[in-house]
Scaffold this motif. Structure first.
Motif, PDB file in Angstrom:
ATOM      1  N   GLY A 156       0.777  -1.241   0.000  1.00 60.12           N
ATOM      2  CA  GLY A 156       0.000   0.000   0.000  1.00 60.12           C
ATOM      3  C   GLY A 156       0.807   1.288   0.000  1.00 60.12           C
ATOM      4  O   GLY A 156       0.496   2.223  -0.745  1.00 60.12           O
ATOM      5  N   PRO A 157       1.879   1.388   0.815  1.00 55.01           N
ATOM      6  CA  PRO A 157       2.618   2.657   0.888  1.00 55.01           C
ATOM      7  C   PRO A 157       3.253   3.095  -0.435  1.00 55.01           C
ATOM      8  O   PRO A 157       3.533   4.286  -0.619  1.00 55.01           O
ATOM      9  N   ILE A 158       3.532   2.172  -1.348  1.00 61.55           N
ATOM     10  CA  ILE A 158       4.190   2.573  -2.603  1.00 61.55           C
ATOM     11  C   ILE A 158       3.201   2.682  -3.770  1.00 61.55           C
ATOM     12  O   ILE A 158       3.599   2.871  -4.914  1.00 61.55           O
ATOM     13  N   MET A 159       1.906   2.559  -3.461  1.00 63.27           N
ATOM     14  CA  MET A 159       0.892   2.674  -4.511  1.00 63.27           C
ATOM     15  C   MET A 159       0.727   4.147  -4.920  1.00 63.27           C
ATOM     16  O   MET A 159       0.901   5.046  -4.095  1.00 63.27           O
ATOM     17  N   PRO A 160       0.399   4.385  -6.185  1.00 62.88           N
ATOM     18  CA  PRO A 160       0.262   5.768  -6.655  1.00 62.88           C
ATOM     19  C   PRO A 160      -1.098   6.375  -6.305  1.00 62.88           C
ATOM     20  O   PRO A 160      -2.092   5.663  -6.175  1.00 62.88           O
ATOM     21  N   GLY A 161      -1.157   7.681  -6.169  1.00 61.53           N
ATOM     22  CA  GLY A 161      -2.393   8.447  -6.072  1.00 61.53           C
ATOM     23  C   GLY A 161      -3.350   7.960  -5.005  1.00 61.53           C
ATOM     24  O   GLY A 161      -2.962   7.613  -3.882  1.00 61.53           O
ATOM     25  N   PHE A 162      -4.644   7.933  -5.363  1.00 61.29           N
ATOM     26  CA  PHE A 162      -5.690   7.583  -4.396  1.00 61.29           C
ATOM     27  C   PHE A 162      -5.631   6.124  -3.963  1.00 61.29           C
ATOM     28  O   PHE A 162      -6.290   5.726  -2.997  1.00 61.29           O
ATOM     29  N   ARG A 166      -1.683   2.704   4.110  1.00 61.32           N
ATOM     30  CA  ARG A 166      -0.562   2.496   5.041  1.00 61.32           C
ATOM     31  C   ARG A 166       0.105   1.137   4.915  1.00 61.32           C
ATOM     32  O   ARG A 166       1.207   0.923   5.401  1.00 61.32           O
ATOM     33  N   GLY A 167      -0.569   0.211   4.265  1.00 62.38           N
ATOM     34  CA  GLY A 167       0.000  -1.134   4.137  1.00 62.38           C
ATOM     35  C   GLY A 167      -0.499  -2.044   5.251  1.00 62.38           C
ATOM     36  O   GLY A 167      -0.657  -1.617   6.392  1.00 62.38           O
ATOM     37  N   ILE A 168      -0.720  -3.291   4.919  1.00 64.46           N
ATOM     38  CA  ILE A 168      -1.234  -4.277   5.882  1.00 64.46           C
ATOM     39  C   ILE A 168      -0.153  -5.331   6.122  1.00 64.46           C
ATOM     40  O   ILE A 168       0.436  -5.865   5.175  1.00 64.46           O
ATOM     41  N   GLY A 169       0.101  -5.628   7.378  1.00 66.57           N
ATOM     42  CA  GLY A 169       1.109  -6.628   7.714  1.00 66.57           C
ATOM     43  C   GLY A 169       0.696  -8.030   7.285  1.00 66.57           C
ATOM     44  O   GLY A 169      -0.497  -8.337   7.173  1.00 66.57           O
ATOM     45  N   VAL A 431     -10.388  -5.736  -0.052  1.00 66.98           N
ATOM     46  CA  VAL A 431     -11.197  -4.513  -0.144  1.00 66.98           C
ATOM     47  C   VAL A 431     -11.621  -4.059   1.247  1.00 66.98           C
ATOM     48  O   VAL A 431     -11.596  -2.866   1.567  1.00 66.98           O
ATOM     49  N   THR A 432     -12.000  -5.009   2.106  1.00 59.99           N
ATOM     50  CA  THR A 432     -12.400  -4.683   3.473  1.00 59.99           C
ATOM     51  C   THR A 432     -11.229  -4.117   4.269  1.00 59.99           C
ATOM     52  O   THR A 432     -11.371  -3.126   5.004  1.00 59.99           O
ATOM     53  N   LEU A 433     -10.058  -4.727   4.126  1.00 64.96           N
ATOM     54  CA  LEU A 433      -8.871  -4.282   4.866  1.00 64.96           C
ATOM     55  C   LEU A 433      -8.400  -2.894   4.456  1.00 64.96           C
ATOM     56  O   LEU A 433      -7.977  -2.094   5.294  1.00 64.96           O
TER      57      LEU A 433
END
Length: 646
Positions: A156-162, A166-169, A431-433
């Motif tokens: 998640g942290p390196i994804m672009p734009g919207f 924060r990223g999920i462990g 999607v839920t996370l």
């Protein structure tokens, strides 16, 4: 037929095992069906336990029956031991995964989500097994989507734009995927392990009573002699087949192997013949009462709505879809001068109609659902009705062997649905996370600048892309999870939004460039695949128009309408489809000018849109065009003998 099914429908490419392995698989298939019947009638386990056992059956059978690749399948048939050691290992591990919840439920509940090392290993194993089983049974598109979603959750942290988050462990991902009811063991698998399995079993019993073949016989008896008869046979039989099948491709190959050669023999082009079958077979997924099993998922996803409300809402749109195809094949036959089947090619209508009682189980399920009976009990009584109806005639009476085969066929069909819904559960879990549904909704609304029509258009494109290569159940889960939130964010009613994405997800099967149903039909007809796909999309034009009307005017789904309003909507909408059919084919009573085609299309859309002013204006234009066509046609007919005499 088996070769065609295996080529275009991965679920049909299973091994035919013999010897000890054959007996093991037979026991597992029978055990799967008997377990499902037991849990639906006598006992209920906790959700995690029941879904885990259901998943364990499906995964172990998937690895025993479905080879790692088509090449592997060809090699395995020549081997003395018909599966590889890897298949045996994966099947054994699937049993371990399936039994982990039943044997450890007390411990898992007491620890309230705190995972130990063994839990993590089982969770990882469950994810890997689900992905690999889905790839083997259903195909690679949905497997890739689920894998990308898992990576998205972690990266998640390196994804672009919207899309950034924060990223999920890893531990949290594993816990969500297998140790909650938000992931693999979530709503999609819940529906697979209850309603869908029973209706697949119902379909298997219907086939055993000879209903599948009877659909074709009845279609020929009723429509074979009409103009372009074989095409109408395809439409009629495919609409009926859709009530018991959850696969567009399976519909195409089973009914198409019978109808496409008839259409070609009559004079239809290869591509058009294939397109008729592909469009009609895909429409079977939109046809109440079962709708490719997606109706049961819709009940769970929307909430607060009954199954009967969904089936009722889908009725007029399905009628318009098949009316459109029927009208266009009729106009095409008129345009090129095709007739129906000869008297010699027709079955004895009286003999066919004598067996009309074979359709009784379908009426039974509809009546029971209309009466308010639960879906589970309606399915069980419908299975009983199949056995009773089959007993009427010696030809369809089921003995112990037939009964066992029906149980096995139902379980075998359920493997694809179970693995697909488990894989779709991974997507739902991510999607839920991550809140991706809301992010996608925001992105689509921003892209369309909040304008409803453009939001609908971009959602349509997203649904078609997401639906490519996915079976009906997984198709709906994916589109409902990712695409529908954009429409819900604009306060569109839940049922309208879900039906919108469902329709466009389904017609991905006949929308080039990835049009699996059309390509399967081209394989049967010998036509060019892309041209078959283009013709299929053209015949299914109603499916590209009607979903927009769901949103702008829900009356088309019989929402808040009286019976007289419903009858008027049916009349104007069917009339509109006649005009649209003439526009698409370029023929009505005679060949139409390009300007007439444009006017026909506009009049048709106005008639389908359920509003007083548009209905009246569209009807006036329709009557004017009809009169113009009639008088020009009559003048041309009068002049021909005159010219011939001169």
């Amino acid at each position: 037929m088996e070769q065609m099914m295996a080529k275009y429908d991965p679920e049909a490419g299973f091994r035919r095992l013999t010897g000890i392995l054959g007996w093991i698989v037979t026991i597992l298939l029978l055990g799967f069906s008997l377990y499902q019947l037991y849990t639906s009638t006598l006992d209920r386990f906790s959700p995690q336990v029941h879904r885990s056992i259901h998943l364990g059956f499906a995964l172990s059978l998937a690895f025993l029956l479905f080879p790692a690749s088509k090449k592997r399948r060809a090699k395995d048939t020549k081997r003395k031991f018909q599966i590889t050691w890897i298949d045996g290992l994966l099947a054994s591990l699937s049993v371990v995964v399936g039994l982990y919840w039943p044997f450890n439920i007390s411990d898992l509940v007491q620890r309230v989500g705190r995972l130990e090392t063994m839990d993590l290993l089982i969770g990882v194993l469950a994810i890997v097994l689900v992905l690999e089983a889905t790839r083997r049974v259903v195909g690679i598109p949905i497997t890739i989507i689920a894998t990308v979603f898992l990576l998205y959750a972690y990266l998640g942290p390196i994804m672009p734009g919207f899309l950034q988050h924060r990223g999920i462990g890893i531990e949290r991902i594993i816990r969500t995927m297998f140790f909650t009811t938000e992931g693999i063991l979530g709503t999609p698998l819940k529906v697979s392990s209850t309603f869908i399995f029973l209706f697949l079993l119902f379909g298997a019993f219907l086939v055993k009573t000879g209903v599948g073949q009877y659909f074709n016989d009845l279609a020929v008896a009723l429509t074979g002699r009409r103009t372009g008869g074989p095409a109408k046979v395809a439409i009629f039989s495919s609409a009926l087949q859709g009530t018991i099948s959850g696969s567009s491709v399976a519909n195409v190959v089973t009914s198409g192997s019978f109808t496409i050669p008839m259409m070609k023999k009559l004079g239809y082009r290869k591509e058009f013949a294939g397109a008729v079958e592909a469009a009609a077979s895909t429409g079977g997924q939109l046809m109440p009462p079962i709708m490719g099993a997606a109706a049961f998922l819709m009940v769970e996803f929307i909430g607060g709505i009954t199954y009967w409300e969904i089936a009722k809402a889908a009725a007029i749109p399905a009628l318009l879809y098949f009316t459109g195809i029927w009208i266009m094949t009729h106009f095409q036959a008129k345009k090129i001068g095709l007739k129906g089947l000869s008297k010699e090619e027709m079955p004895d209508r009286k003999e066919v109609l004598k067996k009309i009682y074979l359709l009784a189980p379908i009426f039974v399920v509809v009546i029971l659902l209309m009466s308010g009976m639960s879906v589970t009990r309606a399915a069980l009584w419908s299975i009983v009705s199949c056995i009773v109806v089959g007993a009427i005639s010696k030809d369809t009476r089921m003995g112990p062997k037939d009964f066992a085969e029906a149980l096995m066929n139902g379980a075998r069909t359920a493997i694809g649905v179970a693995t697909a819904t488990a894989c779709a559960g991974i997507i739902v879990g991510v999607v839920t996370l991550t809140g991706l549904g809301l992010k996608m909704a925001g992105g689509l609304i921003d892209l369309s600048n909040g304008i409803l029509f453009f939001t609908l258009f971009f959602t349509m494109v997203a649904s078609i892309i997401l639906g490519m290569g996915s079976p009906t159940t997984a198709n709906y889960v994916i589109t409902a999870t990712i695409a529908a939130p954009a429409l819900l964010a604009l306060d569109i009613p839940d049922l309208s939004a879900h039906m919108f994405v469902f329709y466009f997800g389904i017609i991905a099967d006949i929308t080039p460039p990835v049009a699996l149903a059309a390509f399967a039909a081209a394989g049967v007809s010998g036509g060019e695949p892309l041209k078959t796909g283009v013709n299929s999309a053209k015949l299914a034009i109603a499916a590209f128009i009607i979903p927009y009307i769901f949103v702008y005017s829900p009356e088309l789904m019989m929402i808040n309408t009286t019976w007289d309003q419903t009858l008027w909507i049916v009349f104007t909408s069917v009339t509109g489809m006649i005009a649209i059919g003439a526009a698409m084919i370029g023929y009505w009573m005679r060949k139409t000018h390009w300007l007439e085609r444009i006017i026909c299309l506009a009049a048709g859309i106005m008639l389908i849109y359920p509003e007083g002013s548009t209905d009246l204006f569209g009807l006036a234009v329709f009557i004017g065009l009809f009169a113009l066509q009639f008088f020009i046609k009559r003048n041309e007919s009068e002049q021909r003998p005159h010219s011939a005499g001169a």
